[in-house]
Design a protein around this motif. Structure first.
Motif, PDB file in Angstrom:
ATOM      1  N   SER A   1       0.812  -1.247   0.057  1.00 28.00           N
ATOM      2  CA  SER A   1      -0.007   0.030   0.110  1.00 28.00           C
ATOM      3  C   SER A   1       0.959   1.381   0.209  1.00 28.00           C
ATOM      4  O   SER A   1       0.468   2.355  -0.622  1.00 28.00           O
ATOM      5  N   LEU A   2       1.888   1.263   0.886  1.00 29.53           N
ATOM      6  CA  LEU A   2       2.737   2.485   1.075  1.00 29.53           C
ATOM      7  C   LEU A   2       4.022   2.317   0.029  1.00 29.53           C
ATOM      8  O   LEU A   2       4.851   3.185   0.286  1.00 29.53           O
ATOM      9  N   ASP A   3       4.271   1.156  -0.498  1.00 33.49           N
ATOM     10  CA  ASP A   3       5.573   1.024  -1.315  1.00 33.49           C
ATOM     11  C   ASP A   3       6.946   1.291  -0.236  1.00 33.49           C
ATOM     12  O   ASP A   3       7.778   2.156  -0.718  1.00 33.49           O
ATOM     13  N   ALA A   4       6.597   0.675   0.894  1.00 34.24           N
ATOM     14  CA  ALA A   4       7.551   1.075   1.819  1.00 34.24           C
ATOM     15  C   ALA A   4       8.755  -0.195   1.866  1.00 34.24           C
ATOM     16  O   ALA A   4       8.642  -1.229   1.530  1.00 34.24           O
ATOM     17  N   SER A   5      10.054   0.387   2.172  1.00 34.16           N
ATOM     18  CA  SER A   5      11.259  -0.822   2.575  1.00 34.16           C
ATOM     19  C   SER A   5      11.191  -1.458   3.661  1.00 34.16           C
ATOM     20  O   SER A   5      10.550  -1.266   4.487  1.00 34.16           O
ATOM     21  N   PHE A   6      11.917  -2.673   3.727  1.00 29.53           N
ATOM     22  CA  PHE A   6      12.035  -3.507   4.743  1.00 29.53           C
ATOM     23  C   PHE A   6      12.533  -2.694   5.986  1.00 29.53           C
ATOM     24  O   PHE A   6      11.886  -2.803   7.232  1.00 29.53           O
ATOM     25  N   SER A   7      13.421  -1.874   6.058  1.00 27.88           N
ATOM     26  CA  SER A   7      13.973  -0.980   7.070  1.00 27.88           C
ATOM     27  C   SER A   7      12.873  -0.017   7.707  1.00 27.88           C
ATOM     28  O   SER A   7      12.789   0.117   8.745  1.00 27.88           O
ATOM     29  N   ALA A   8      12.011   0.500   6.623  1.00 24.53           N
ATOM     30  CA  ALA A   8      10.856   1.603   7.183  1.00 24.53           C
ATOM     31  C   ALA A   8       9.878   0.494   7.936  1.00 24.53           C
ATOM     32  O   ALA A   8       9.146   1.392   9.006  1.00 24.53           O
ATOM     33  N   LEU A   9       9.725  -0.602   7.450  1.00 24.34           N
ATOM     34  CA  LEU A   9       8.513  -1.374   8.107  1.00 24.34           C
ATOM     35  C   LEU A   9       9.094  -1.517   9.464  1.00 24.34           C
ATOM     36  O   LEU A   9       8.314  -1.707  10.454  1.00 24.34           O
ATOM     37  N   GLN A  10      10.171  -1.859   9.535  1.00 25.98           N
ATOM     38  CA  GLN A  10      10.962  -2.194  11.113  1.00 25.98           C
ATOM     39  C   GLN A  10      10.846  -0.863  12.001  1.00 25.98           C
ATOM     40  O   GLN A  10      10.440  -0.876  13.055  1.00 25.98           O
ATOM     41  N   TRP A  11      10.714   0.218  11.207  1.00 27.80           N
ATOM     42  CA  TRP A  11      10.504   1.550  12.124  1.00 27.80           C
ATOM     43  C   TRP A  11       9.267   1.667  12.341  1.00 27.80           C
ATOM     44  O   TRP A  11       8.812   2.352  13.556  1.00 27.80           O
ATOM     45  N   VAL A  12       8.199   1.063  11.673  1.00 24.11           N
ATOM     46  CA  VAL A  12       6.692   1.168  11.949  1.00 24.11           C
ATOM     47  C   VAL A  12       6.395   0.537  13.408  1.00 24.11           C
ATOM     48  O   VAL A  12       5.943   1.129  14.072  1.00 24.11           O
ATOM     49  N   VAL A  13       7.141  -0.482  13.609  1.00 17.78           N
ATOM     50  CA  VAL A  13       7.058  -1.309  14.662  1.00 17.78           C
ATOM     51  C   VAL A  13       8.077  -0.622  15.936  1.00 17.78           C
ATOM     52  O   VAL A  13       7.670  -0.441  16.899  1.00 17.78           O
ATOM     53  N   ASP A  14       9.176  -0.362  15.407  1.00 21.20           N
ATOM     54  CA  ASP A  14      10.052   0.113  16.382  1.00 21.20           C
ATOM     55  C   ASP A  14      10.037   1.519  17.085  1.00 21.20           C
ATOM     56  O   ASP A  14      10.208   1.833  18.219  1.00 21.20           O
ATOM     57  N   ILE A  15       9.537   2.397  16.167  1.00 21.76           N
ATOM     58  CA  ILE A  15       9.526   3.986  16.679  1.00 21.76           C
ATOM     59  C   ILE A  15       8.439   4.163  17.802  1.00 21.76           C
ATOM     60  O   ILE A  15       8.920   4.646  18.817  1.00 21.76           O
ATOM     61  N   TYR A  16       7.528   3.151  17.619  1.00 20.57           N
ATOM     62  CA  TYR A  16       6.514   3.157  18.707  1.00 20.57           C
ATOM     63  C   TYR A  16       7.017   2.750  20.013  1.00 20.57           C
ATOM     64  O   TYR A  16       6.997   3.437  21.143  1.00 20.57           O
ATOM     65  N   VAL A  17       7.739   1.600  20.087  1.00 20.51           N
ATOM     66  CA  VAL A  17       8.151   0.832  21.153  1.00 20.51           C
ATOM     67  C   VAL A  17       9.291   2.127  21.991  1.00 20.51           C
ATOM     68  O   VAL A  17       9.532   2.228  22.956  1.00 20.51           O
ATOM     69  N   LEU A  18      10.051   2.589  21.056  1.00 28.15           N
ATOM     70  CA  LEU A  18      11.379   3.367  21.377  1.00 28.15           C
ATOM     71  C   LEU A  18      10.841   4.452  22.056  1.00 28.15           C
ATOM     72  O   LEU A  18      11.457   4.913  23.340  1.00 28.15           O
ATOM     73  N   VAL A  19       9.975   5.194  21.656  1.00 32.70           N
ATOM     74  CA  VAL A  19       9.405   6.532  22.226  1.00 32.70           C
ATOM     75  C   VAL A  19       8.698   6.056  23.505  1.00 32.70           C
ATOM     76  O   VAL A  19       8.754   6.647  24.443  1.00 32.70           O
ATOM     77  N   LEU A  20       7.896   4.984  23.471  1.00 35.78           N
ATOM     78  CA  LEU A  20       7.334   4.606  24.942  1.00 35.78           C
ATOM     79  C   LEU A  20       8.180   4.234  25.704  1.00 35.78           C
ATOM     80  O   LEU A  20       8.192   4.655  27.019  1.00 35.78           O
ATOM     81  N   ALA A  21       9.342   3.603  25.570  1.00 29.03           N
ATOM     82  CA  ALA A  21      10.332   3.342  26.551  1.00 29.03           C
ATOM     83  C   ALA A  21      11.117   4.374  27.153  1.00 29.03           C
ATOM     84  O   ALA A  21      11.545   4.466  28.210  1.00 29.03           O
ATOM     85  N   ALA A  22      11.392   5.368  26.002  1.00 23.90           N
ATOM     86  CA  ALA A  22      12.242   6.482  26.236  1.00 23.90           C
ATOM     87  C   ALA A  22      11.530   7.543  27.367  1.00 23.90           C
ATOM     88  O   ALA A  22      12.195   8.106  27.854  1.00 23.90           O
ATOM     89  N   LEU A  23      10.274   7.416  26.980  1.00 25.37           N
ATOM     90  CA  LEU A  23       9.542   8.691  27.724  1.00 25.37           C
ATOM     91  C   LEU A  23       8.812   8.095  29.167  1.00 25.37           C
ATOM     92  O   LEU A  23       8.238   8.946  29.736  1.00 25.37           O
ATOM     93  N   LEU A  24       8.741   6.773  29.291  1.00 26.17           N
ATOM     94  CA  LEU A  24       8.210   6.621  30.374  1.00 26.17           C
ATOM     95  C   LEU A  24       8.602   6.942  31.779  1.00 26.17           C
ATOM     96  O   LEU A  24       7.572   7.564  32.593  1.00 26.17           O
ATOM     97  N   MET A  25       9.788   6.950  32.022  1.00 24.08           N
ATOM     98  CA  MET A  25      10.092   7.444  33.403  1.00 24.08           C
ATOM     99  C   MET A  25      10.004   8.905  33.530  1.00 24.08           C
ATOM    100  O   MET A  25       9.785   9.604  34.610  1.00 24.08           O
ATOM    101  N   ALA A  26      10.074   9.856  32.363  1.00 23.96           N
ATOM    102  CA  ALA A  26       9.798  11.255  32.503  1.00 23.96           C
ATOM    103  C   ALA A  26       8.659  11.616  32.824  1.00 23.96           C
ATOM    104  O   ALA A  26       8.003  12.599  33.272  1.00 23.96           O
ATOM    105  N   LEU A  27       7.611  10.529  31.937  1.00 25.66           N
ATOM    106  CA  LEU A  27       6.094  11.149  32.199  1.00 25.66           C
ATOM    107  C   LEU A  27       5.774  10.597  33.548  1.00 25.66           C
ATOM    108  O   LEU A  27       4.768  10.998  34.047  1.00 25.66           O
ATOM    109  N   GLY A  28       6.428   9.518  34.010  1.00 25.99           N
ATOM    110  CA  GLY A  28       6.315   9.223  35.385  1.00 25.99           C
ATOM    111  C   GLY A  28       6.515  10.381  36.433  1.00 25.99           C
ATOM    112  O   GLY A  28       5.699  10.662  37.306  1.00 25.99           O
ATOM    113  N   SER A  29       7.762  11.121  36.228  1.00 26.86           N
ATOM    114  CA  SER A  29       7.976  11.924  37.033  1.00 26.86           C
ATOM    115  C   SER A  29       6.906  13.408  36.934  1.00 26.86           C
ATOM    116  O   SER A  29       6.306  13.886  37.739  1.00 26.86           O
ATOM    117  N   LEU A  30       6.270  13.449  35.574  1.00 30.64           N
ATOM    118  CA  LEU A  30       5.343  14.426  35.277  1.00 30.64           C
ATOM    119  C   LEU A  30       4.116  14.315  36.142  1.00 30.64           C
ATOM    120  O   LEU A  30       3.708  15.187  36.596  1.00 30.64           O
TER     121      LEU A  30
END
Length: 516
Positions: free
Chosen positions: A34-63
């Motif tokens: 549908s999006l004519d995406a590359s293999f690395s782009a597809l990995q980022w579709v999965v990974d960017i979500y989890v990366l941001v989730l992991a990176a901001l968990l403790m900061a938002l806990g402080s908030l």
């Protein structure tokens, strides 16, 4: 029934955010077309979500300490809903990746406040029941994602794996706004912005390095530069955190053998148990020719065992020292991974069944205990931070596991395709095969060689998955043994008997507490 409404509000958000970690796995082949995406782009579709989730968990806990867990949770639900809409309407892979990153922000706000909300809304025996049910949702949600994704992708469209979040988020917002109690706050806490940036940089460069290792090789200059940059960022992160009054992660916690081992176990737990599921789903569709629904359903045994074992663990393992369910769970995940290594080019999905059942039990008994064990391993004034760290390292394990699995799998597939002599640019073809485009690769092979080429692709993908299972099994076994030998503590239930907020507030200066 009214008293369980706060639990329902929290579990709806938790289930939704964890399902979205893996729900995209069965839709990856359709997204590619549908999006004519590359293999690395597809990995980022999965990974960017989890990366941001992991990176901001403790900061938002402080908030949430500053403005209240209820406010942060409800705001996270709203952000998650709007970004899900953007994902569903995305016209190219770049917009989808960006929207998935914002989704991760909303998910982090929800996940960072889960334990605090349960602790402030329930007491005594009810708190044990609430944490047990929340643990069961944790154990089942990630594995249920591919099943739901298959149903939505096949019968509607891949975009509905995101759009379905809108009514669920609306329901959670309504219930949460009406029934969640206000939580205590601390006016003396600050958000560690330098630490958050540093942690995000470490993880991002490491993930980029793993992706480039799969594309260009481990010895490539850019790959080495990315790994070196990640190591340098880690050194800077440690230096910054040591000088902070309110660090995102108090590094003194990592000097405690029990806590450091639990964090290692949390990373391995998610990497070994869940990262391979994305590529198992792709294998089922592109190699076995399964529909998205059937590809999702082959994970049902894993999902069902995770849910059942998590429910039983939350109910019956509360008085058991945490090293036994966590270490035992990791050992079972390792054994399950080894059982899955029976895969060959002629195997059907049932070759994975025994491994799924065993690994599912391991996930179920370890998942509910990990967070509470981290609380028990930390000093009373750092229990909230410890709980956030446990969730952070679990998500970080999945974020790192995706590119690591992709690198191992793509490398084995490339070797097999090259050795066959039937394919042109084997590295490029390997990326297509690994990303679910086997049909396109085979279409480029001359007709008289196509049957042989198909057997090579089948053998190559199976061999790659076997190596992935081997690596995950070894990691899980080693981590399980370490947990059993190093972690010490009383019952896992003891942590949930004392809410993190209360433990933190016990040392708050007088006048620094208010309810929001």
């Amino acid at each position: 029934m009214r008293k369980w409404m706060p639990l329902l509000a929290v579990c709806l958000g938790t289930f939704m955010l964890l399902v979205d970690v893996t729900i995209v796995s069965v839709a990856l082949p359709q997204m590619t077309d549908s999006l004519d995406a590359s293999f690395s782009a597809l990995q980022w579709v999965v990974d960017i979500y989890v990366l941001v989730l992991a990176a901001l968990l403790m900061a938002l806990g402080s908030l949430s300490d500053l403005v209240g867990a209820r406010r942060v949770y409800l705001a996270g639900l709203a952000v998650f809903a709007l970004s899900s809409l953007a994902c569903g309407l995305a016209g190219n892979s770049e917009i989808l990746i960006a929207a998935r990153g914002v989704q991760g922000l909303g998910a982090a706000a929800m996940f960072a406040t889960n334990t605090a909300l349960l602790a402030s809304n329930y007491h005594g025996r009810d708190r044990g029941v609430a944490f047990g049910m929340w643990g069961a949702v944790n154990g089942a949600a990630a594995a249920a994602g591919p099943i739901l994704g298959g149903l939505l992708t096949q019968h509607l469209d891949w975009r509905w794996i995101f759009l379905v979040n809108l009514p669920v988020a609306a329901l959670a917002l309504y219930i949460g706004g009406r029934y969640l109690s206000a939580s205590a706050t601390r006016s003396d806490r600050r958000i560690d912005l330098p630490g958050t940036i540093g942690f995000t940089l470490v993880a991002t460069l490491l993930i980029f390095g793993l992706l480039h290792a799969g594309e260009d090789g481990w010895g490539d200059g850019r790959t080495l530069a990315l790994f070196g940059g990640s190591a340098l960022a880690l050194v800077l992160f440690i230096l910054v955190e040591r000088g902070r009054r309110d660090p995102m992660l108090d590094l003194r916690l990592m000097r405690t053998p029990s806590f450091a081992t639990l964090m290692t176990g949390a990373v391995v737990f998610s990497a070994a148990a869940f990262a391979n599921l994305v590529f198992v789903s792709v294998w089922a569709q592109s190699v076995l020719g399964f529909s998205p629904v059937k590809a999702g359903l082959i994970l049902m045994p894993f999902s069902a065992m995770s849910f059942l074992a998590a429910g039983l663990a939350g109910r019956f393992l509360g008085s058991v020292p945490p090293q036994y369910p966590i270490g035992g769970g990791l050992l079972l995940i390792g054994v399950g991974s080894f059982l899955e290594m029976s895969l060959t080019g002629t195997s059907g999905w049932t070759a994975l069944l025994a491994g799924f059942l065993v690994a599912g039990v391991g996930v179920g008994i370890a998942s509910p205990v990990l967070a509470s064990a981290a609380l028990a391993a930390a000093p009373p004034d750092r229990m909230g931070m410890a709980g956030g760290a446990a969730n952070t390292f679990r998500q970080l394990g999945f974020a790192l596991g995706i590119p690591a699995v992709g690198t191992i799998l793509s490398g084995v597939v490339a070797t097999k395709l090259t050795d066959s002599g039937l394919f042109g640019r084997a590295d490029d073809q390997a990326d297509l095969v690994t990303g679910g485009q086997s049909a396109n690769v085979l279409a480029s092979v001359p007709g008289e060689s196509r049957a042989a080429a198909q057997r090579v692709v089948e053998d190559a993908y199976a061999a790659g998955l076997d190596q992935v299972f081997l690596a995950g099994g070894i990691l899980a076994i080693v981590a399980g043994v370490l947990v059993l030998l190093v972690v010490r503590g009383s019952s896992a239930q003891s942590a949930t008997d004392s809410p993190p907020a209360a433990a933190d507030l016990a040392k708050t200066p007088e006048g620094g507490i208010r309810a929001v």
